[in-house]
Design a protein around this motif. Structure first.
Motif, PDB file in Angstrom:
ATOM      1  N   PHE A 107     -57.363 -15.358 -37.738  1.00 47.15           N
ATOM      2  CA  PHE A 107     -57.071 -16.296 -38.822  1.00 47.15           C
ATOM      3  C   PHE A 107     -56.474 -15.573 -40.023  1.00 47.15           C
ATOM      4  CE2 PHE A 107     -58.318 -18.314 -42.827  1.00 47.15           C
ATOM      5  CZ  PHE A 107     -57.711 -19.571 -42.667  1.00 47.15           C
ATOM      6  N   SER A 108     -57.026 -14.412 -40.345  1.00 49.28           N
ATOM      7  CA  SER A 108     -56.509 -13.639 -41.489  1.00 49.28           C
ATOM      8  C   SER A 108     -55.052 -13.274 -41.275  1.00 49.28           C
ATOM      9  CB  SER A 108     -57.350 -12.376 -41.688  1.00 49.28           C
ATOM     10  OG  SER A 108     -58.687 -12.699 -41.941  1.00 49.28           O
ATOM     11  N   TYR A 109     -54.727 -12.859 -40.054  1.00 49.55           N
ATOM     12  CA  TYR A 109     -53.343 -12.508 -39.728  1.00 49.55           C
ATOM     13  C   TYR A 109     -52.428 -13.721 -39.890  1.00 49.55           C
ATOM     14  CZ  TYR A 109     -49.263 -11.164 -36.933  1.00 49.55           C
ATOM     15  OH  TYR A 109     -47.986 -10.921 -36.512  1.00 49.55           O
ATOM     16  N   TRP A 110     -52.847 -14.865 -39.344  1.00 45.59           N
ATOM     17  CA  TRP A 110     -52.050 -16.095 -39.444  1.00 45.59           C
ATOM     18  C   TRP A 110     -51.884 -16.524 -40.899  1.00 45.59           C
ATOM     19  CZ3 TRP A 110     -53.632 -20.779 -41.524  1.00 45.59           C
ATOM     20  CH2 TRP A 110     -52.739 -21.833 -41.366  1.00 45.59           C
ATOM     21  N   LEU A 121     -52.191 -14.774 -43.744  1.00 46.55           N
ATOM     22  CA  LEU A 121     -51.380 -13.861 -44.554  1.00 46.55           C
ATOM     23  C   LEU A 121     -49.889 -14.034 -44.267  1.00 46.55           C
ATOM     24  CD1 LEU A 121     -53.658 -10.713 -44.316  1.00 46.55           C
ATOM     25  CD2 LEU A 121     -53.070 -11.929 -46.430  1.00 46.55           C
ATOM     26  N   ARG A 122     -49.533 -14.241 -43.019  1.00 44.16           N
ATOM     27  CA  ARG A 122     -48.130 -14.515 -42.693  1.00 44.16           C
ATOM     28  C   ARG A 122     -47.679 -15.843 -43.286  1.00 44.16           C
ATOM     29  NH1 ARG A 122     -45.340 -11.687 -38.815  1.00 44.16           N
ATOM     30  NH2 ARG A 122     -44.104 -13.544 -38.313  1.00 44.16           N
ATOM     31  N   LYS A 123     -48.581 -16.832 -43.263  1.00 42.45           N
ATOM     32  CA  LYS A 123     -48.259 -18.161 -43.771  1.00 42.45           C
ATOM     33  C   LYS A 123     -47.946 -18.131 -45.262  1.00 42.45           C
ATOM     34  CE  LYS A 123     -48.166 -22.664 -42.776  1.00 42.45           C
ATOM     35  NZ  LYS A 123     -47.246 -23.211 -41.760  1.00 42.45           N
ATOM     36  N   ILE A 124     -48.661 -17.307 -46.010  1.00 45.13           N
ATOM     37  CA  ILE A 124     -48.444 -17.249 -47.458  1.00 45.13           C
ATOM     38  C   ILE A 124     -47.440 -16.164 -47.861  1.00 45.13           C
ATOM     39  CG2 ILE A 124     -50.723 -18.211 -47.969  1.00 45.13           C
ATOM     40  CD1 ILE A 124     -51.657 -15.370 -48.711  1.00 45.13           C
ATOM     41  N   GLY A 125     -46.766 -15.576 -46.862  1.00 38.76           N
ATOM     42  CA  GLY A 125     -45.706 -14.621 -47.151  1.00 38.76           C
ATOM     43  C   GLY A 125     -46.138 -13.178 -47.284  1.00 38.76           C
ATOM     44  N   LYS A 126     -47.407 -12.883 -46.998  1.00 39.29           N
ATOM     45  CA  LYS A 126     -47.899 -11.504 -47.090  1.00 39.29           C
ATOM     46  C   LYS A 126     -47.769 -10.821 -45.726  1.00 39.29           C
ATOM     47  CE  LYS A 126     -49.453 -11.947 -51.368  1.00 39.29           C
ATOM     48  NZ  LYS A 126     -48.933 -11.143 -52.519  1.00 39.29           N
ATOM     49  N   ARG A 127     -46.542 -10.712 -45.261  1.00 35.51           N
ATOM     50  CA  ARG A 127     -46.327 -10.219 -43.898  1.00 35.51           C
ATOM     51  C   ARG A 127     -46.696  -8.756 -43.736  1.00 35.51           C
ATOM     52  NH1 ARG A 127     -40.486 -11.208 -42.465  1.00 35.51           N
ATOM     53  NH2 ARG A 127     -41.118 -10.348 -40.453  1.00 35.51           N
TER      54      ARG A 127
END
Length: 806
Positions: free
Chosen positions: A732-735, A737-743
């Motif tokens: 979930f953390s990975y998903w 962070l990507r969702k909010i642009g913190k790739r």
């Protein structure tokens, strides 16, 4: 042994202590015996010696150093001399920072364009990669320190890289994946080799007696040190038996005890340890000599920056020049568009990241140059978010320009250690921008920045295409000199660009997702596949345009090599890379249609002709025979092909070569796909006929308890609810962070946690968590919550008590 008398004076405990690190980057010291610690630092294209807390992911800033073009970029120069010169400068800077071992160059093959670390590797061809690496090693080691060629071997994917089992046949292993190492080690005389994380045919590479002893030590005569990749040790005693001297980073003495116990029990002979200690001492003493006398603790920042610029200039590839739009004519009005024009994309991410001494930016350079620039617009958001407003502003600017310079490519979060790319496309928001710009101004010159091959269905909408790859801190100025015509581009691609990812030979077999990855395509990787199977490509291996033209003539072939003439038939001085390909015409043994066996880079003034020679060597005609278990030569006629690329053969002749009369190693009827060369869809039965055994099961056994070499990702199948919850939380953390642009932050989770095997928790924490504590963690993961927690706490207390006792 060179240090026999010194080793005699050392206790067993002292000898064992030298086999693992003192901390994250230093080896153990024994001042009572005059043995100092030596420092190992990342550095394939620049020194990464961290000033603060050490890490392996490039998170903490390092001491400023020159960021040279990455290996993927330098490979396009096809210049051994340039590689050696870069190595020379790297060596100077390593000495200035008191580094003993520079961890590079990386020479794994580019088996698949999506491999996340392709930007750190030279080529899809082992001959080219090996020659360039040997040059770089010679340059680095000319200053008394050591290079460390890596990652040995068949380390070609990032997903599950610490435990993935690479299944490959012996011939492919030798001809494709080990030849670059052979050249680098024999011709470069490297003092150190880094073993890879992965397994090879069921055995961890640093424990694999076949590649570590039979090939590396006995066949190649290597007598230097082998160091594990960081956290890459599995069974310490098995690694030592295979000749893997140095384990990094420190395990706070835990694995030292394993060595001592193995010797006391008779599992390991002390003589084996002594030999490893002897090689380790030689590395320490020889790389310390430079620091025993006054040495330069500074380097000329400006000189090294200029050297980085020169390296970039010679490595930039001109891929398209419709209507001779380049070089740009004087007085043309230029619109500069693209986020990468304002903030250059110049290196990869992960352990190789360099803190540059200075950094040229394209837009700043353009403003200060003689170009008539009418303005700059970012045009797109760097990390892929769509913005109609940015496109509209860019189009408004482009309407008023004679030429649009469009800076596009892949961002830092897409190309990083620990992660493979998801596809071969550049972000859609950049393609949308290009589509819109083309409607208002078709005079577009694209400047591409990325470290690996990308699909280019959009290429018809640009008139000019310059590929800078990842060209280091001075790459922006180098590109401007190419655009203006001050420098004639001479780079040629060191990898093939397919029309689409699905055309690549390993498409169906990459990456290995669970237990193993099967190299079913055999030796047919890159141009070896495309040329043999007659598959159309976007750009062939060895391709690159120039602002001038070259003519090849008068080929002469004898038993020592080929000689021919090259004439610059254009109006501008330039450099041409001529390539020698050899193809066997017998058909008795399956082989690629052609293989690179030599190359030369020639500078020619306008109208000048030069006679050049490419000599044959021990690799020109050989193949590895799996029946005789050695290199052989097939008696046959061989095509001698001189090309400007693998698909542009200018001169051709034949030479009959006497063979070694070895038996034919294959039954042709059992390997029809390999004899056709169309190996993009090989059945498991045919692959088993090639490797001579059953293919191991490639899926996880979801019923058994989790163990040391299972990954955190496998916690999704754990019996313990806490482990499953931890997996869910990580995912979930990975998903999120990507969702909010913190790739970039999301990538760190994937790199450092998701694909980490449980043993890595111990190996990478410097003794904070030891293996007995890890047993407790595994009990919890396997559903024994209370028992595991109790075991973990007890072992933690023991560890703390033991540390206080010291």
């Amino acid at each position: 042994m060179k240090y026999k008398e010194l080793i005699k004076k050392m206790t067993l405990e002292e000898k064992a202590s030298l086999m693992s690190g003192k901390d994250f980057w230093q080896t153990q010291d024994l001042p009572q015996h005059g043995i100092n610690s030596i420092f190992l630092a990342d550095g394939p294209h620049g020194i990464r010696k961290q000033a603060e807390a050490a890490d392996h992911l490039g998170l903490n800033e390092s001491i400023p150093a020159t960021c040279f073009p990455t290996a993927a970029t330098v490979a396009n120069s096809w210049s051994v001399e340039l590689a050696e010169k870069i190595g020379d400068y790297l060596g100077i800077e390593a000495v200035a920072q008191k580094v003993n071992v520079l961890l590079g160059p990386g020479i794994n093959m580019k088996r698949n364009p999506l491999a996340g670390r392709n930007f750190e590797y030279f080529s899809e061809d082992p001959y080219l990669a090996g020659k360039l690496a040997a040059g770089m090693i010679r340059g680095i080691q000319s200053h008394g320190i050591s290079a460390c060629v890596k990652h040995y071997a068949v380390n070609n994917q990032e997903e599950r890289r610490m435990v993935i089992d690479t299944i490959v046949d012996e011939r492919t292993l030798r001809e494709i994946y080990l030849t670059a190492f052979e050249i680098a080690i024999k011709e470069g005389q490297t003092k150190a080799v880094m073993s890879a994380y992965n397994m090879l045919n069921g055995v961890h590479t640093n424990e694999n007696m076949h590649i570590m002893q039979d090939i590396l030590r006995k066949e190649w005569g290597y007598d230097g040190v082998v160091v594990t990749d960081w956290g890459g040790s599995n069974d310490r005693v098995a690694g030592l038996l295979a000749g893997n001297e140095l384990e990094m980073p420190t395990t706070a003495g835990e694995t030292n005890q394993e060595i001592i116990q193995a010797i006391r029990s008779g599992k390991l002979q002390e003589e084996v340890l002594d030999e490893c200690v002897d090689r380790m001492l030689d590395l320490i003493f020889t790389t310390e000599e430079v620091y025993a006398k006054p040495y330069k603790q500074q380097f000329d920042v400006d000189e090294h920056h200029r050297a980085a610029q020169k390296a970039a200039e010679e490595s930039i590839v001109l891929l398209k020049n419709e209507g001779n739009i380049l070089p740009l004519k004087q007085g043309v009005k230029v619109a500069v568009i693209g986020d990468f024009a304002n903030e250059a994309r110049y290196q990869g991410a992960g352990s190789s990241i360099v803190n540059p001494t200075k950094l040229d930016q394209p837009w700043n350079g353009l403003k200060e140059s003689g170009f008539v620039t009418i303005g700059y617009e970012p045009g797109f958001e760097r990390y892929g978010k769509k913005s109609r407003k940015r496109i509209e502003k860019a189009c408004a600017l482009a309407k008023n320009a004679d030429v649009v310079l469009l800076y596009i490519g892949l961002d830092e979060a897409t190309e990083a250690e620990g992660l493979d790319r998801h596809d071969m496309r550049i972000p859609q928001n950049q393609i949308d921008l290009l589509d819109a710009l083309y409607q208002v101004n078709p005079n577009i010159v694209a400047i591409l920045s990325c470290g690996a091959a990308v699909e280019m269905p959009w290429i018809g909408k640009v008139k000019g295409l310059l590929h800078g790859y990842l060209s280091g801190q001075a790459g922006a100025k180098a590109m401007l000199r190419i655009l203006s015509g001050e420098v004639n581009p001479s780079g040629k691609l060191a990898e093939t660009y397919p029309l689409q990812y699905e055309d690549t030979p390993s498409y169906r077999y990459f990456p290995g997702k669970e237990v193993s990855v099967e190299y079913r395509e055999g030796p047919f990787i890159g141009y070896r596949y495309f040329d043999t199977a007659n598959v159309e490509v976007r750009f062939p291996f060895g391709f690159g345009l120039s602002y001038t033209t070259f003519e090849y003539s008068d080929l002469q072939v004898d038993r020592d090599g080929v000689t021919f003439s090259i004439t610059n038939t254009g109006s501008m001085a330039g450099m041409e890379v001529a390539q020698l390909y050899v193809g066997c015409e017998s058909g008795l043994i399956f082989r690629p249609d052609k293989e690179l066996k030599g190359f030369v880079k020639v500078h020619l003034n306008a109208g000048e002709t030069k006679r050049v020679t490419i000599a044959f060597d021990d690799k020109t005609f050989r193949y590895f025979n799996v029946k005789t278990d050695r290199w052989e030569i097939e008696e046959a006629d061989y095509k001698m092909m001189i090309g400007a690329s693998s698909a542009d053969i200018r001169l051709q002749d034949r030479l009959f070569v006497e063979g070694t009369e070895a038996p034919i190693p294959y039954e042709k009827e059992k390997l029809p796909t390999y004899y056709s060369g169309k190996t993009n869809d090989v059945s498991v039965e045919e692959f088993e006929a090639l490797i001579g055994r059953k293919v191991p099961v490639s899926k996880w056994d979801r019923t058994r308890p989790l163990g040391y070499n299972d990954t955190i990702a496998q916690c999704q199948y754990a019996k313990g609810g806490l482990a499953r919850f931890a997996f869910w939380l990580i995912s979930f953390s990975y998903w999120f962070l990507r969702k909010i642009g913190k790739r970039s932050t999301a990538n760190i989770i994937m790199m450092s946690i998701y694909h980490m095997p449980f043993r890595g928790i111990s190996r990478m924490t410097g003794g904070v968590i030891n293996m007995p504590m890890l047993d407790g963690i595994l009990m919890i993961a396997n559903g024994q919550l209370l028992k595991g927690a109790g075991h973990l706490l007890r072992e933690r207390k023991k560890l703390v008590k033991g540390a206080k006792g010291l």
